[in-house]
Design an enzyme around this catalytic site. Structure first.
Site, short mmCIF file in Angstrom:
data_model
loop_
_atom_site.label_atom_id
_atom_site.label_comp_id
_atom_site.label_asym_id
_atom_site.label_seq_id
_atom_site.Cartn_x
_atom_site.Cartn_y
_atom_site.Cartn_z
N CYS A 1 -11.98 -114.05 8.06
CA CYS A 1 -10.98 -113.00 8.24
C CYS A 1 -11.34 -112.16 9.47
CB CYS A 1 -10.94 -112.11 7.00
SG CYS A 1 -9.84 -110.69 7.18
N TYR B 1 5.09 -71.60 3.21
CA TYR B 1 5.57 -70.31 2.73
C TYR B 1 5.37 -69.25 3.83
CZ TYR B 1 5.95 -66.13 -0.14
OH TYR B 1 6.31 -64.91 -0.65
N ASP B 2 4.16 -69.23 4.42
CA ASP B 2 3.89 -68.26 5.48
C ASP B 2 4.87 -68.41 6.64
OD1 ASP B 2 1.84 -67.24 4.08
OD2 ASP B 2 0.23 -68.16 5.25
N ALA C 1 1.02 -72.62 3.87
CA ALA C 1 1.39 -72.64 5.29
C ALA C 1 2.92 -72.65 5.43
CB ALA C 1 0.78 -73.85 5.97
N LYS D 1 -12.71 -64.21 2.59
CA LYS D 1 -11.39 -64.03 1.96
C LYS D 1 -11.26 -65.09 0.89
CE LYS D 1 -6.58 -62.96 2.81
NZ LYS D 1 -6.08 -63.68 1.66
N SER E 1 -1.87 -55.40 0.42
CA SER E 1 -2.25 -56.69 1.00
C SER E 1 -2.90 -56.40 2.35
CB SER E 1 -1.03 -57.57 1.14
OG SER E 1 -0.08 -56.94 1.95
N ARG F 1 -2.04 -58.31 -9.63
CA ARG F 1 -1.48 -57.47 -8.59
C ARG F 1 0.03 -57.31 -8.74
NH1 ARG F 1 -1.86 -58.41 -2.12
NH2 ARG F 1 -0.25 -59.95 -2.48
N CYS G 1 -5.66 -112.24 7.38
CA CYS G 1 -6.00 -113.67 7.46
C CYS G 1 -5.23 -114.50 6.44
CB CYS G 1 -7.51 -113.86 7.27
SG CYS G 1 -8.07 -113.56 5.59
N GLU H 1 -16.38 -59.75 4.93
CA GLU H 1 -16.41 -60.46 3.64
C GLU H 1 -15.70 -61.80 3.76
OE1 GLU H 1 -14.43 -57.79 0.97
OE2 GLU H 1 -15.95 -56.23 1.20
S1 IVH Z 1 -9.25 -56.37 0.26
C1 IVH Z 1 -6.57 -53.04 0.91
N1 IVH Z 1 -11.06 -58.28 0.33
O1 IVH Z 1 -6.39 -61.10 -0.12
C2 IVH Z 1 -7.01 -54.41 0.95
N2 IVH Z 1 -8.86 -58.86 -0.32
O2 IVH Z 1 -3.86 -60.06 1.40
C3 IVH Z 1 -7.06 -55.05 -0.36
N3 IVH Z 1 -8.60 -61.21 -0.92
O3 IVH Z 1 -4.53 -59.55 -2.58
C4 IVH Z 1 -7.62 -56.39 -0.35
N4 IVH Z 1 -10.68 -61.80 -0.59
O4 IVH Z 1 -6.22 -61.24 -3.33
C5 IVH Z 1 -9.77 -57.97 0.09
N5 IVH Z 1 -12.79 -59.85 0.40
C6 IVH Z 1 -11.51 -59.53 0.15
C7 IVH Z 1 -10.58 -60.49 -0.28
C8 IVH Z 1 -9.26 -60.12 -0.51
C9 IVH Z 1 -9.48 -62.21 -0.96
C10 IVH Z 1 -7.16 -61.35 -1.24
C11 IVH Z 1 -6.71 -60.42 -2.30
C12 IVH Z 1 -5.58 -59.65 -1.70
C13 IVH Z 1 -5.23 -60.46 -0.50
C14 IVH Z 1 -4.82 -59.52 0.62
#
Ligand code: IVH
Length: 745
Positions: A510, A87-88, A85, A173, A133, A194, A489, A171
Site C-alpha cells: 500500500c 454568540y459574542d 464565539a 478568567k 460583568s 448572577r 491500494c 487573575e
Molecule cells: S470579576 C466586577 N474575576 O467573568 C467584576 N470575574 O464578565 C466582576 N469571571 O460574571 C467579575 N473569572 O463569571 C471576575 N477572576 C475573575 C473571573 C471572573 C471569571 C467571570 C465571572 C463574571 C464574568 C465577567
C-alpha cells in the site's frame, strides 16, 4: 426564528433593502467584517442579514431575537446551540448597530442587560450589590488603551505619580459561572446565580453540596459578607460525568461550563452533590459589620451613612487574602501582581502557555486595579467597572459544518476517519480538518455528514470534533460508513472484533503505508534525515522511485533536483543528511523499520541486548523475551516482522547501500539503575530528548506519568499537573541542575 433562508429578496423589496442598507454602511460592514465562519454560523441560524441587504430595524430585530433564543438556551436550559464565539459576534454586531443608530435601542435589547431572566423553578434573589460583568479585550492595543485610561485618571486624581505605573492584581478568567454567597454572622444563608446581574436564582441547597464552599466561616466573621466567585468543573470530572451520563443513556454536556451550570441548576440537590464542582473566590459584594478585632486599619463609616461596603483592607490582593483566611478557596497559585501595560501583557503570555496544563477551562485573564480607593475613583460604565478588564484568548471551540468524512491510512495501515470541515477560526488558527479517531467514536458522538458540529482546538492539540449540534441537523445528514477497501491500494480493510481500529491489509504494497513508513524512518527519533518531507516522499513513492527504505540510500542529488520544488541546494543538503544516516545507532535503525509495538525505548533495549541487526533478525521468541520489558506481544511482533522475506530483504538491501549501524552505547554508569523518572515542563538548557538520552544512558527509565513508583520528577518551567501529582504523592522533584547532579555531570 425570523426568515432568512428564503434567498434573495426580489424586485422592489430588494431595492428598498439595498437603500436601507446604504444608510447603515458601518453596521453592514461590521457584520461583513465578522469572519466568514461567523457569517456562516449566523446564516445557519436563520437570522443572518450578512448576505442579504436589510434595514437597520430589521437587522436589529433579527439579531435580538436570535440572541434572546441563545440566552434562553444558555441560561435557562443550560443547553446552548452555539458556542460563545458565535454568540459574542452576534452581540458585537448588535452593539455596533446600536451605536450607529442609538434610536434603535430599546430597554429590552439584550445589550441592555447581562443575562436572561431566571427560570421559574428557583426563587429569585435580588442582589444587594449588583453582579457586574467585565469589559473585554482581545488585542494588546485594547490593553494598552485600558492601562492608559486608568493611569490618566489616577494621575488626574493625584493617586499615581507622573512616572509611576499602575499596580494590577491579575487573575485567571475562569470559565464557569458566577455565584454570590451570602454569609450572616459567619453562616452561609443564601447562594445566588448572577442571573441578569440584578436578580439571580436561589441555588442555596445546591451550593451547600459543594464541599469546597464553607458553610461556616473560620475565625471571626463580619455580620454580613457576600463573597463572589466562580463555580466550575475540572475537565477530568467533566469527562467522567459525561461517560456516566452516556452509559445511563442520559444527556451529555458539551463543555465543563455547561456541565457546571447544569449541575448547579438541578432541582434535586442530591444530583448536584455527585458532580464534584469547584469554586474560587475572586471578589465580594455587600460587607457589613466587621468584627472589632479585625487585624487591619479601616475607617468607621460616617454616622448615619450606610456604607455599601465597609472593608478591612485597601487592596484587592489583601481582600482575597482575607477571604482565604475565612476559609474560601482563592487561586493563589496563579493570581499575580503586575505593573503597567508590559506587566499585564507578560502575564497574559505566561498564562497562555500554562492554559493547556490547567485542570479547568479558562477563557482569558482578568486585570484589576489593586488599590481599592483607586477602583472607587475609576468607577463604572454601564454594567462593567472601569478598573478591571477581561483579556480573552481566542475561543477554543467553534461551530462549523462537517462537509465530508474521509479516511486516512497510517503507517501500520490504521484507518483514521478525518472530518473535512468548512473553514473555521478556532484556537487562533483556521481549521479545515479534524480527527474523528475511529468508527466507534463517530457513532458514540453521533456525528453525521452535513451536521453542524462543535470543533475544539486547545493549545497545540490536534483539532477535534466534539459533537453535533442536533438542533441544526439537516434532514439529509448521512451516517458515516466505513470503507471496505483501502482507498489507496484497494486491499481489504479488516477490523478484528475486539479492536476499535480498522486496518488496510495491504502492508508495504500500500503506497500510503509505504509513504508513512518512509516519513517515520526519516523522523528525528529514527534516522533523522532532515529535508525529507511529505511532498517529496509522495513524489518518490508515486513515481515508484523509492519502494523501500533501502532505495532512499541510492538517491542522487542530480535526480532529486529534478523533482518538483526542490532546488539544487536543498537536494545537496538532503543527500548529505542521507549520507549522515549511513551509520545510525542500531536502535535507531531498528526503530526506523517501523515494527509494530517497537517504540524508541523497546528498540534501544533490544539493540543493547543483541548488539547487531543479524542477531536480532535471527533471535527466536525465547531470546527476545530475555530483553527487559519485552513480553509476548512485542516478541511476537518482531518475530513476525523478520519472518517476512521482504522485510529481511530490506535489511540486506540497506547493507548493500552502505548502511552500517553501530552498536548502541552502553549505559554510562548505573547512577539511575532501575529508577523511573518523569520529565515535565521546559528545562533551561536541555531538550526533553536530550534529558531522556542521559537518563537512559545512566540506566534509568523515563515514563510519561507520575505514580508512587516514580523515583524523581524533573520539572522545568510551566510544569503542570505532573508536578502537582508529584507533590501530592511526595515524589522528589528536581530541576535540570538537580538532574545533572544526579547524573554526576
Ligand atoms: S470579576 C466586577 N474575576 O467573568 C467584576 N470575574 O464578565 C466582576 N469571571 O460574571 C467579575 N473569572 O463569571 C471576575 N477572576 C475573575 C473571573 C471572573 C471569571 C467571570 C465571572 C463574571 C464574568 C465577567
Amino acid at each position: 426564528m425570523s426568515a432568512g433562508k428564503t434567498g434573495k429578496p426580489s424586485g422592489k423589496a430588494a431595492a428598498a433593502q439595498d437603500r436601507a442598507n446604504e444608510g447603515s454602511p458601518a453596521a453592514a460592514k461590521a457584520l461583513a467584517r465578522e469572519s466568514a465562519a461567523a457569517a456562516q454560523d449566523v446564516a445557519a441560524g436563520d437570522a443572518s442579514g450578512a448576505g442579504t441587504a436589510q434595514s437597520p430595524e430589521a437587522l436589529a430585530a433579527r439579531l435580538r431575537s436570535e440572541i434572546e433564543q441563545h440566552n434562553y438556551r444558555y441560561y435557562v436550559e443550560d443547553d446552548p446551540t452555539v458556542d460563545d464565539a458565535v454568540y459574542d459576534r452576534l452581540m458585537r454586531a448588535l452593539q455596533t448597530l446600536e451605536t450607529e443608530h442609538p434610536e434603535l435601542i430599546t430597554p429590552e435589547s439584550p445589550t441592555q442587560r447581562v443575562g436572561a431572566a431566571p427560570s421559574a423553578a428557583f426563587a429569585s434573589v435580588r442582589h444587594a450589590v449588583p453582579m457586574l460583568s467585565l469589559g473585554n479585550a482581545f488585542e494588546a492595543e485594547d490593553v494598552a488603551a485600558f492601562d492608559k485610561r486608568v493611569g490618566d485618571t489616577l494621575r488626574g486624581a493625584g493617586m499615581l505619580g507622573a512616572a509611576d505605573e499602575t499596580a494590577y492584581f491579575c487573575e485567571l478568567k475562569l470559565d464557569g459561572l458566577a455565584i454570590s454567597l451570602r454569609y450572616e454572622d459567619g453562616v452561609l444563608v443564601q447562594a445566588a446565580t448572577r442571573g441578569d446581574g440584578q436578580t439571580g436564582e436561589d441555588v442555596t441547597s445546591n451550593i451547600r453540596t459543594i464541599k469546597i464552599i464553607p458553610v461556616k466561616l473560620k475565625g471571626r466573621a463580619p455580620r454580613v459578607l457576600e463573597v463572589r466567585g466562580e463555580v466550575l468543573m475540572n475537565r477530568s470530572d467533566f469527562d467522567k460525568m459525561n461517560d456516566a451520563q452516556r452509559k445511563r443513556g442520559e444527556k451529555v454536556f458539551v463543555n465543563p461550563r455547561n456541565a457546571a451550570a447544569g449541575s448547579l441548576r438541578q432541582l434535586d440537590s442530591q444530583i448536584t452533590a455527585t458532580r464534584n464542582l469547584r469554586f474560587f473566590a475572586y471578589g465580594w459584594g455587600e460587607v457589613q459589620g466587621l468584627p472589632r478585632d479585625t487585624d487591619a486599619a479601616f475607617e468607621e463609616p460616617a454616622p448615619g451613612v450606610a456604607a455599601a461596603a465597609e472593608l478591612p483592607y485597601d487592596t484587592h490582593g489583601e481582600m482575597l487574602g482575607w477571604l482565604a483566611e475565612l476559609g474560601f478557596p482563592v487561586n493563589t497559585r496563579h493570581n499575580h501582581m503586575a505593573q503597567g501595560e508590559d506587566g499585564l501583557l507578560a502575564f497574559y503570555e505566561h498564562v497562555r502557555t500554562l492554559r493547556p496544563t490547567l485542570p479547568y477551562d479558562i477563557d482569558g485573564v482578568v486585570y484589576k486595579v489593586d488599590a481599592l480607593p483607586a477602583q472607587k475613583v475609576l468607577g463604572f460604565v454601564a454594567r462593567a467597572p472601569r478598573f478591571a478588564l477581561a483579556h480573552k484568548y481566542p475561543a477554543e471551540e467553534a461551530t462549523t459544518t462537517l462537509e465530508a468524512i474521509e479516511v486516512q491510512v497510517g503507517r501500520t495501515g490504521a484507518i483514521t476517519p478525518v472530518a473535512r470541515l468548512a473553514p473555521v477560526f478556532v484556537g487562533g488558527v483556521t481549521v479545515t480538518n479534524a480527527t474523528l479517531h475511529n468508527e466507534d467514536e463517530i457513532r458514540r458522538k453521533d456525528v453525521r455528514i452535513g451536521d453542524t458540529v462543535i470543533v475544539r482546538r486547545a493549545g497545540d492539540v490536534i483539532p477535534e470534533v466534539v459533537g453535533p449540534v442536533l438542533e441544526k441537523r439537516p434532514k439529509d445528514a448521512t451516517e458515516f460508513v466505513m470503507v471496505k477497501q483501502c482507498p489507496v491500494c484497494g486491499s481489504a480493510i479488516e477490523r478484528p472484533e475486539d479492536e476499535t481500529i480498522a486496518r488496510c491489509t495491504g502492508g508495504l504494497f500500500c503506497a500510503a503505508q509505504r509513504k508513512q513508513t518512509l516519513l517515520h524512518a526519516a523522523g528525528r527519533k529514527a534516522l533523522d534525515i532532515e529535508g525529507l518531507g511529505e511532498r517529496l516522499v509522495d513524489q518518490l513513492v508515486d513515481n515508484d522511485r523509492v519502494k523501500s527504505l533501502a532505495d532512499l540510500y541510492s538517491l542522487k542529488s542530480l535526480e532529486l533536483a529534478s523533482y518538483d520544488r526542490l532546488g539544487k541546494k536543498s537536494a545537496d543538503n538532503l543527500i548529505e543528511a542521507i549520507d549522515r544516516a549511513r551509520e545510525p545507532a542500531l536502535s535507531r535503525l531498528l526503530f526506523a523499520l517501523g515494527i509494530r509495538h517497537v517504540g524508541e525505548t523497546t528498540a534501544r533495549d533490544v539493540a543493547r541486548t543483541f548488539g547487531s541487526m543479524e542477531a536480532i533478525m535471527d533471535a527466536d521468541e525465547d531470546a527476545l523475551l530475555t530483553v527487559p520489558d519485552v513480553g509476548p506481544v512485542v516478541a511476537g511482533s518482531i518475530r513476525r516482522f523478520f519472518a517476512e522475506a521482504h522485510n529481511r530483504e530490506i535489511v540486506h538491501e540497506l547493507t548493500k547501500q552502505g548502511v552500517h549501524p553501530k552498536p548502541d552505547e552502553a549505559p554510562v554508569g548505573n547512577r539511575l539503575d532501575g529508577k523511573t523518572l518523569v520529565l515535565t515542563g521546559t528545562m533551561p538548557t536541555w531538550t526533553r530528548d536530550e534529558a531522556t538520552r542521559y537518563v537512559l544512558a545512566a540506566g534509568g527509565k523515563v515514563s510519561g506519568s507520575v505514580s508512587k513508583k516514580t523515583a524523581y520528577v524533573v520539572a522545568g518551567e510551566d510544569a503542570g499537573s505532573k508536578l502537582t501529582k508529584a507533590q501530592e504523592l511526595g515524589v522528589t522533584v528536581l530541576d535540570e541542575e538537580g538532574l545533572k547532579a544526579l547524573l554526576g555531570m
